[in-house]
Scaffold this motif. Structure first.
Motif, short mmCIF file in Angstrom:
data_model
loop_
_atom_site.label_atom_id
_atom_site.label_comp_id
_atom_site.label_asym_id
_atom_site.label_seq_id
_atom_site.Cartn_x
_atom_site.Cartn_y
_atom_site.Cartn_z
N GLY A 1 16.03 10.74 -3.24
CA GLY A 1 14.71 10.14 -3.38
C GLY A 1 14.63 9.16 -4.53
N THR A 2 15.26 9.50 -5.65
CA THR A 2 15.23 8.59 -6.81
C THR A 2 16.06 7.33 -6.56
N LEU A 3 16.96 7.37 -5.59
CA LEU A 3 17.79 6.20 -5.27
C LEU A 3 17.15 5.29 -4.24
N ILE A 4 16.53 5.89 -3.21
CA ILE A 4 16.12 5.11 -2.05
C ILE A 4 14.64 4.74 -2.05
N LEU A 5 13.80 5.51 -2.73
CA LEU A 5 12.36 5.22 -2.71
C LEU A 5 11.96 4.04 -3.60
N PRO A 6 12.53 3.86 -4.78
CA PRO A 6 12.16 2.71 -5.61
C PRO A 6 12.76 1.42 -5.07
N PRO A 7 12.41 0.27 -5.67
CA PRO A 7 12.91 -1.01 -5.15
C PRO A 7 14.42 -1.16 -5.18
N SER B 1 0.84 -1.20 0.00
CA SER B 1 0.00 0.00 0.00
C SER B 1 0.86 1.23 0.00
N THR B 2 0.31 2.32 -0.49
CA THR B 2 1.07 3.56 -0.58
C THR B 2 1.37 4.08 0.81
N PRO B 3 2.64 4.31 1.17
CA PRO B 3 2.98 4.79 2.50
C PRO B 3 2.59 6.23 2.68
N SER B 4 2.68 6.70 3.95
CA SER B 4 2.23 8.06 4.24
C SER B 4 3.08 9.10 3.54
N ALA C 1 10.46 13.08 -5.60
CA ALA C 1 10.83 12.06 -6.59
C ALA C 1 9.66 11.14 -6.92
N ILE C 2 8.65 11.11 -6.06
CA ILE C 2 7.58 10.12 -6.20
C ILE C 2 6.81 10.26 -7.51
N PRO C 3 6.35 11.47 -7.91
CA PRO C 3 5.63 11.55 -9.18
C PRO C 3 6.49 11.17 -10.38
N LEU C 4 7.79 11.39 -10.29
CA LEU C 4 8.67 11.02 -11.39
C LEU C 4 8.84 9.50 -11.46
N LEU C 5 8.83 8.84 -10.32
CA LEU C 5 8.93 7.38 -10.30
C LEU C 5 7.64 6.74 -10.80
N GLN D 1 3.14 10.79 -1.13
CA GLN D 1 2.14 11.71 -1.63
C GLN D 1 2.87 12.86 -2.30
N SER D 2 2.19 13.62 -3.11
CA SER D 2 2.85 14.67 -3.87
C SER D 2 1.90 15.81 -4.14
N ARG D 3 2.49 16.97 -4.45
CA ARG D 3 1.67 18.10 -4.84
C ARG D 3 1.23 18.00 -6.29
N PHE D 4 1.85 17.09 -7.05
CA PHE D 4 1.53 16.99 -8.47
C PHE D 4 0.24 16.20 -8.68
N ALA D 5 -0.61 16.67 -9.54
CA ALA D 5 -1.86 15.97 -9.82
C ALA D 5 -1.57 14.78 -10.74
N VAL D 6 -2.22 13.68 -10.49
CA VAL D 6 -2.09 12.49 -11.32
C VAL D 6 -3.48 12.06 -11.74
N GLU D 7 -3.68 11.92 -13.02
CA GLU D 7 -5.02 11.67 -13.54
C GLU D 7 -5.48 10.23 -13.32
N VAL D 8 -4.52 9.29 -13.34
CA VAL D 8 -4.88 7.89 -13.14
C VAL D 8 -4.29 7.40 -11.83
N LYS D 9 -4.82 6.30 -11.34
CA LYS D 9 -4.32 5.76 -10.09
C LYS D 9 -2.87 5.33 -10.26
#
Length: 512
Positions: free
Chosen positions: A329-335, A114-117, A192-196, A120-128
């Protein structure tokens, strides 16, 4: 101006700070508190949630004591925390498996994917968007960063808080200078989350993206404006050389996502770490070569720009810190650490974000970056870049210090997670899509529930802390308070702030 207001402003004027080593030792108490809490969870409470009061005692009071009564001897406080930890570890046996308690949100246990706390991001995402595997170390890091900031903004108003830990006037390092930069670095990490989730976001047209980001940050700008009006309207003590006459940290924080979005075309071709260092070098050149340092020091406040020269000039430096946070963020947040690079080249897809996390590789990557940032900071010191670290102008040494510290402490939290909550053995398998596909159950680790609660509603917690800080200062002359009164007020303050966060842990009031 009243005598008390003048005295209070004088107490935070002309300060030169402490040392990097001293600040590091004070901050190490946060790691010691996590060791104690993790020991209580795995050896005492095991499958049961640690009660709020015990968590408050183990997680918040040590941070408060580290910057007040034990500020001159933080190593002793760390020893006091680790002594019962050692006794518990020696007298109990490690369980084969600890099922970490879930927060009482009324929604049942969270899915491992599940998505952790923090995701989240300020960027809008149209799809899940695809889900990220939770990383408890980031939740713990962000919550502790928030707590150090929340504690510092009120503690600095009491004499029990050493002046060496308050914000420096022009140059120097201090605990509060660290808090401001860490806040920016942390915002960069989660950006980094919306870019991932959608690497095509970097290629999207700039104008729509900037419009979305501006709309998302308008509430934060509004908070900054309201703060200015309240400070001016109540004759609240302020320090103009910090950000300027009207500028404040909320305004800087709101503008950084906009500036980062404008740099998306460059981020497609240049690693965020190099771009961050490049922006920092340009900031330093503008200060040392093109005269902005002298402008900040001596320019009269004649118009709106010169009245807020500190906030405006430091913005590029904070952007450098934000980008360095983005790179981590791009290094540590993804798998895996190379996931984002593979994503940009089409060798991975966002659908793979839910794969089991390779924490060992992430730790090695973090250690490498921490060494690089500390080494560059040492080189900058040896070459006498500028006149040292300056939070006021957010110069290159300041950006390197913030990056080195935060990267090191994220590494520390990650290593502690790996020690106390080891990931189950994984089984690698070949896949047509990726040779790095991993089949395994997710790690049972999760951040302490109190820290999850604070991180989940970080902005409301920060706003509450600012309101309470103002109320305390308007209701008493804090600078004349005794040590006993000071610690009583500050302890109650931490209890209220964390208690409200605990009560809100099942909901998200406002995303940060």
């Amino acid at each position: 101006m009243s005598d008390y207001k003048a005295f209070k402003e004088a107490s935070v004027t002309g300060l030169t700070g402490s040392t990097v080593t001293h600040v590091n030792i004070i901050s190490s108490v946060a790691l010691a508190s996590i060791v104690l809490h993790s020991t209580l969870q795995t050896r005492v409470y095991r499958d049961h949630a640690i009660p709020f009061f015990v968590s408050w005692m183990a997680l918040l009071l040590p941070l408060l004591f580290s910057m007040t009564l034990f500020a001159n001897n933080p190593g002793l406080l760390a020893f006091i925390l680790l002594l019962p930890t050692a006794l518990i570890l020696l007298r109990t046996t490690a369980p084969d498996n600890v099922n970490m308690p879930q927060p009482a949100s009324g929604k049942g246990p969270a899915s491992p994917h599940s998505t952790p706390s923090y995701a989240q991001s300020r960027f809008a995402v149209e799809v899940k968007p695809p889900s990220l595997t939770p990383l408890p170390a980031i939740t713990t890091y962000r919550a502790h960063m928030m707590l150090m900031t929340v504690l510092g903004i009120l503690a600095v108003d009491f004499p029990v808080f050493p002046r060496a830990l308050a914000k420096c006037e022009s140059y120097g390092v201090s605990l509060m200078d660290l808090g401001v930069g860490s806040f920016v670095f942390s915002s960069g990490v989660v950006s980094a989350i919306p870019l991932l989730r959608d690497p095509a976001h970097l290629k999207a047209p700039l104008l729509p993206k900037v419009t979305v980001v501006v709309r998302k940050t308008l509430p934060i700008i509004a908070i900054g404006v309201i703060r200015v009006l309240l400070v001016k309207g109540t004759d609240y003590p302020e320090h103009e050389t910090e950000y300027g006459v009207h500028w404040n940290f909320f305004i800087s924080l709101a503008l950084l996502p906009v500036l980062q979005t404008l740099l998306h075309p460059l981020l497609r071709a240049v690693p965020a770490s190099l771009l961050g260092v490049g922006v920092g070098i340009l900031q330093q050149l503008s200060l040392s070569v093109f005269g902005l340092k002298e402008y900040v020091r001596s320019a009269p406040r004649l118009n709106l720009i010169s009245a807020n020269k500190e906030g405006i000039v430091s913005l590029a430096g904070y952007l450098s810190i934000h980008l360095l946070g983005l790179s981590i963020g791009t290094l540590i947040l993804p798998p895996s650490p190379n996931f984002f690079r593979r994503l940009l080249t089409g060798r991975s897809t966002p659908a793979e974000l839910g794969a089991s996390r390779q924490n060992d590789k992430g730790a090695i990557e973090l250690a490498s970056y921490a060494i690089v940032w500390w080494a560059l900071l040492a080189v900058a010191s040896l070459l006498r870049v500028d006149e040292g670290v300056s939070r006021q102008t957010a110069n290159l040494p300041y950006a390197l210090w913030i990056a080195a510290f935060n990267t090191s402490y994220i590494l520390g939290y990650l290593v502690l997670d790996m020690l106390f909550f080891p990931t189950p053995a994984v089984r690698r398998k070949k896949s047509r899509q990726s040779t790095d596909d991993i089949s395994a159950s997710a790690s049972p680790a999760r951040a302490p529930l109190l820290l999850e609660a604070i991180n989940k509603n970080a902005l409301p917690v920060f706003l509450l802390a600012n309101v309470l800080t103002g109320l305390v200062n308007l209701s008493m002359q804090t600078m004349y308070a005794s040590a006993g009164v000071s610690m009583g007020v500050l302890s109650l303050y931490t209890f209220v702030v964390s208690g409200v966060a605990w009560r809100l842990r099942g909901v998200r009031v406002w995303r940060l």
